[in-house]
Scaffold this motif. Structure first.
Motif, PDB file in Angstrom:
ATOM      1  N   LYS A  64       0.820  -1.187  -0.079  1.00  0.00           N
ATOM      2  CA  LYS A  64       0.110  -0.151  -0.037  1.00  0.00           C
ATOM      3  C   LYS A  64       0.792   1.359  -0.004  1.00  0.00           C
ATOM      4  N   LYS A  65       1.995   1.361   0.614  1.00  0.00           N
ATOM      5  CA  LYS A  65       2.897   2.451   0.931  1.00  0.00           C
ATOM      6  C   LYS A  65       3.497   2.744  -0.665  1.00  0.00           C
ATOM      7  N   LEU A  66       4.006   1.432  -0.892  1.00  0.00           N
ATOM      8  CA  LEU A  66       4.790   1.818  -2.439  1.00  0.00           C
ATOM      9  C   LEU A  66       3.457   2.392  -3.418  1.00  0.00           C
ATOM     10  N   TRP A  67       2.444   1.866  -3.330  1.00  0.00           N
ATOM     11  CA  TRP A  67       1.335   2.252  -4.389  1.00  0.00           C
ATOM     12  C   TRP A  67       1.053   3.717  -4.109  1.00  0.00           C
ATOM     13  N   LYS A  68       1.079   4.154  -3.002  1.00  0.00           N
ATOM     14  CA  LYS A  68       0.575   5.465  -2.466  1.00  0.00           C
ATOM     15  C   LYS A  68       1.761   6.429  -2.985  1.00  0.00           C
ATOM     16  N   GLU A  69       2.870   5.981  -2.714  1.00  0.00           N
ATOM     17  CA  GLU A  69       4.031   6.941  -3.166  1.00  0.00           C
ATOM     18  C   GLU A  69       4.566   6.950  -4.762  1.00  0.00           C
ATOM     19  N   GLY A  70       3.748   6.281  -5.355  1.00  0.00           N
ATOM     20  CA  GLY A  70       3.639   6.204  -6.871  1.00  0.00           C
ATOM     21  C   GLY A  70       4.884   5.545  -7.226  1.00  0.00           C
ATOM     22  N   ARG A  71       5.487   4.457  -6.359  1.00  0.00           N
ATOM     23  CA  ARG A  71       6.622   3.654  -6.821  1.00  0.00           C
ATOM     24  C   ARG A  71       6.187   2.478  -7.400  1.00  0.00           C
ATOM     25  N   TYR A  72       5.499   2.524  -8.512  1.00  0.00           N
ATOM     26  CA  TYR A  72       4.743   1.365  -9.210  1.00  0.00           C
ATOM     27  C   TYR A  72       5.894   0.291  -9.734  1.00  0.00           C
ATOM     28  N   LEU A  73       6.853   0.710 -10.441  1.00  0.00           N
ATOM     29  CA  LEU A  73       7.658  -0.537 -10.805  1.00  0.00           C
ATOM     30  C   LEU A  73       8.248  -1.362  -9.686  1.00  0.00           C
ATOM     31  N   GLU A  74       8.324  -0.641  -8.422  1.00  0.00           N
ATOM     32  CA  GLU A  74       8.943  -1.190  -7.151  1.00  0.00           C
ATOM     33  C   GLU A  74       7.722  -2.352  -6.703  1.00  0.00           C
ATOM     34  N   PHE A  75       6.548  -1.748  -6.779  1.00  0.00           N
ATOM     35  CA  PHE A  75       5.016  -2.328  -6.341  1.00  0.00           C
ATOM     36  C   PHE A  75       5.136  -3.790  -7.002  1.00  0.00           C
ATOM     37  N   LEU A  76       5.136  -3.608  -8.315  1.00  0.00           N
ATOM     38  CA  LEU A  76       5.152  -4.901  -9.473  1.00  0.00           C
ATOM     39  C   LEU A  76       6.234  -5.867  -8.908  1.00  0.00           C
ATOM     40  N   GLY A  77       7.498  -5.244  -8.637  1.00  0.00           N
ATOM     41  CA  GLY A  77       8.242  -6.262  -8.324  1.00  0.00           C
ATOM     42  C   GLY A  77       8.093  -6.994  -7.035  1.00  0.00           C
ATOM     43  N   ARG A  78       7.789  -6.307  -6.330  1.00  0.00           N
ATOM     44  CA  ARG A  78       7.251  -6.983  -4.862  1.00  0.00           C
ATOM     45  C   ARG A  78       6.134  -8.065  -5.201  1.00  0.00           C
ATOM     46  N   VAL A  79       5.093  -7.816  -5.818  1.00  0.00           N
ATOM     47  CA  VAL A  79       4.009  -8.536  -6.137  1.00  0.00           C
ATOM     48  C   VAL A  79       4.655  -9.722  -7.007  1.00  0.00           C
ATOM     49  N   ARG A  80       5.555  -9.563  -7.664  1.00  0.00           N
ATOM     50  CA  ARG A  80       6.366 -10.811  -8.580  1.00  0.00           C
ATOM     51  C   ARG A  80       6.965 -11.588  -7.676  1.00  0.00           C
ATOM     52  N   VAL A  81       7.463 -11.101  -6.591  1.00  0.00           N
ATOM     53  CA  VAL A  81       8.527 -11.975  -5.619  1.00  0.00           C
ATOM     54  C   VAL A  81       7.368 -12.793  -4.859  1.00  0.00           C
ATOM     55  N   PHE A  82       6.389 -12.016  -4.269  1.00  0.00           N
ATOM     56  CA  PHE A  82       5.517 -12.781  -3.570  1.00  0.00           C
ATOM     57  C   PHE A  82       4.711 -13.703  -4.409  1.00  0.00           C
ATOM     58  N   ARG A  83       4.371 -13.680  -5.650  1.00  0.00           N
ATOM     59  CA  ARG A  83       3.863 -14.489  -6.453  1.00  0.00           C
ATOM     60  C   ARG A  83       4.808 -15.788  -6.757  1.00  0.00           C
ATOM     61  N   ALA A  84       5.982 -15.535  -7.094  1.00  0.00           N
ATOM     62  CA  ALA A  84       6.978 -16.689  -7.009  1.00  0.00           C
ATOM     63  C   ALA A  84       7.151 -17.538  -5.923  1.00  0.00           C
ATOM     64  N   MET A  85       6.967 -16.697  -4.747  1.00  0.00           N
ATOM     65  CA  MET A  85       7.173 -17.385  -3.397  1.00  0.00           C
ATOM     66  C   MET A  85       6.050 -18.493  -3.378  1.00  0.00           C
ATOM     67  N   LEU A  86       4.895 -18.070  -3.625  1.00  0.00           N
ATOM     68  CA  LEU A  86       3.570 -18.754  -3.432  1.00  0.00           C
ATOM     69  C   LEU A  86       3.642 -19.772  -4.692  1.00  0.00           C
ATOM     70  N   ARG A  87       3.919 -19.729  -5.702  1.00  0.00           N
ATOM     71  CA  ARG A  87       3.992 -20.695  -6.566  1.00  0.00           C
ATOM     72  C   ARG A  87       5.072 -21.800  -6.440  1.00  0.00           C
ATOM     73  N   ASP A  88       6.125 -21.294  -5.700  1.00  0.00           N
ATOM     74  CA  ASP A  88       7.218 -22.368  -5.147  1.00  0.00           C
ATOM     75  C   ASP A  88       6.606 -23.537  -4.433  1.00  0.00           C
ATOM     76  N   LYS A  89       5.614 -23.077  -3.656  1.00  0.00           N
ATOM     77  CA  LYS A  89       4.853 -23.998  -2.547  1.00  0.00           C
ATOM     78  C   LYS A  89       4.081 -25.164  -3.328  1.00  0.00           C
ATOM     79  N   ARG A  90       3.609 -25.065  -4.541  1.00  0.00           N
ATOM     80  CA  ARG A  90       2.807 -25.841  -5.144  1.00  0.00           C
ATOM     81  C   ARG A  90       1.384 -26.288  -4.572  1.00  0.00           C
ATOM     82  N   PHE A  91       0.700 -25.187  -4.378  1.00  0.00           N
ATOM     83  CA  PHE A  91      -0.624 -25.519  -3.785  1.00  0.00           C
ATOM     84  C   PHE A  91      -1.349 -26.100  -4.709  1.00  0.00           C
ATOM     85  N   ASP A  92      -2.067 -27.167  -4.652  1.00  0.00           N
ATOM     86  CA  ASP A  92      -3.060 -27.951  -5.353  1.00  0.00           C
ATOM     87  C   ASP A  92      -4.478 -27.121  -5.425  1.00  0.00           C
TER      88      ASP A  92
END
Length: 348
Positions: A64-92
């Motif tokens: 939320k802080k990154l988005w409010k501060e307009g740091r959109y590329l950094e925000f998207l980078g954090r989302v990608r890292v989070f997504r990769a972490m979730l997908r590495d866990k291979r939830f069915d």
């Protein structure tokens, strides 16, 4: 469900309501790996539950802080890292219990091939592979989560809110109680505070209740709340000698442990009140603008709701601040229900 992700990220009360779901999964699939995605802070309520194998913390505040501060590329980078972490866990399987777009996105980010949404809305339904409509008996606590568990063929058991407290938290809570001369079972927790004024019982009503609980029930009133509630809690505590305020003095786990060992809990529609049901503490819950349940599922739990024509109004009160739905609940009515839940506790 070999590897399951539960998404119920926020709202303390709703996490409490959903808390029996993990146990239902484990009864049905003992070898399943159950993870729960939740916001930091609230995760402490779930940390001691033996039915939850893993807690995944969603860094909502950081995003939320990154988005409010307009740091959109950094925000998207954090989302990608989070997504990769979730997908590495291979939830069915991933289950969105929050039904919103944000929770639907988190569920989708998991990459689970089976994504189940409970009453999905705000567009989140398009991110699910299947949607279970909300159902169940509305007046019963945790009804929508019970309905979901039944639809998924889980062994639901009694399906009532359940919380677990670690030994370390127990020790901290007992030390805090002892520092104020309080013993388990000899105090009554007051939970007066929420985020919306239309859910509050009035301060003068709490002030009228406190000496009666002390003198007639022989229980020391103990006020719980957050740091922002300290001044209001002090005013309530000033109503009678011996009343204790711990507002702002506990973390969430210690507050839960204090509720676990209370002789009585009286509270409005807030997460701390619902913890009373989770711990089978004698509980009187006061509802006005909201009505999430009327049946606590426990003999020692009662709900006071006057059922006025304008109630529940939820976030759109029409009374110009009179909040009659709560103003007309008297200290005498609360005392009557308190005696009833204490009698039920003794008879159990």
């Amino acid at each position: 469900m070999n590897r399951l992700l539960i998404v119920r990220a926020s709202a303390i009360g709703d996490v409490v309501f959903a808390s029996p779901f993990a146990a239902a999964v484990k009864r049905s699939y003992p070898d399943a790996h159950v993870a729960w995605l939740v916001e930091p802070g609230i995760h402490e309520l779930l940390a001691a539950d033996p039915c939850i194998d893993e807690l995944i913390l969603w860094p909502k505040g950081e995003w939320k802080k990154l988005w409010k501060e307009g740091r959109y590329l950094e925000f998207l980078g954090r989302v990608r890292v989070f997504r990769a972490m979730l997908r590495d866990k291979r939830f069915d399987t991933a289950i969105d219990m929050q039904s919103l777009l944000k929770s639907g996105l988190l569920t989708w980010l998991s990459g689970a091939p089976r994504r189940i949404g409970l009453g999905s809305r705000e567009g989140s339904q398009w991110l699910m592979t299947e949607v279970v409509p909300k159902g169940g008996i509305e007046r019963r606590i945790s009804s929508e989560y019970l309905y979901l568990a039944e639809r998924l063929g889980l062994d639901t058991g009694e399906f009532l809110p359940r919380l677990c407290v670690s030994d370390e938290t127990e020790a901290k809570a007992r030390a805090l109680l002892a520092a104020h001369g309080l013993e388990p079972g000899r105090y009554a927790v007051f939970a007066p505070f929420t985020t919306r004024p239309q859910k509050h019982w009035f301060e003068d009503a709490w002030q009228a209740l406190a000496p009666r609980v002390r003198d007639e029930l022989d229980l020391t009133p103990l006020v719980l709340g957050g740091p922002a509630d300290k001044e209001a809690a002090r005013r309530i505590a000033s109503a009678a000698p011996g009343v204790v305020s711990l507002a702002g003095a506990t973390r969430l786990p210690e507050a839960a442990a204090i509720i676990k060992h209370a002789g009585l809990l009286v509270g409005v529609d807030t997460g701390l009140t619902h913890m009373g049901t989770a711990f089978a503490t004698p509980t009187v819950a006061l509802f006005g603008s909201t009505r999430p349940y009327l049946d606590t599922g426990r003999a020692n739990g009662k709900v006071i709701w006057l059922g006025l024509p304008c109630s529940p109004c939820r976030r759109r009160p029409t009374c110009n601040g009179a909040f009659t739905c709560l103003r007309d609940i008297s200290a005498e009515r609360v005392m009557h229900e308190a005696r009833a839940v204490l009698a039920a506790e003794r008879a159990a």
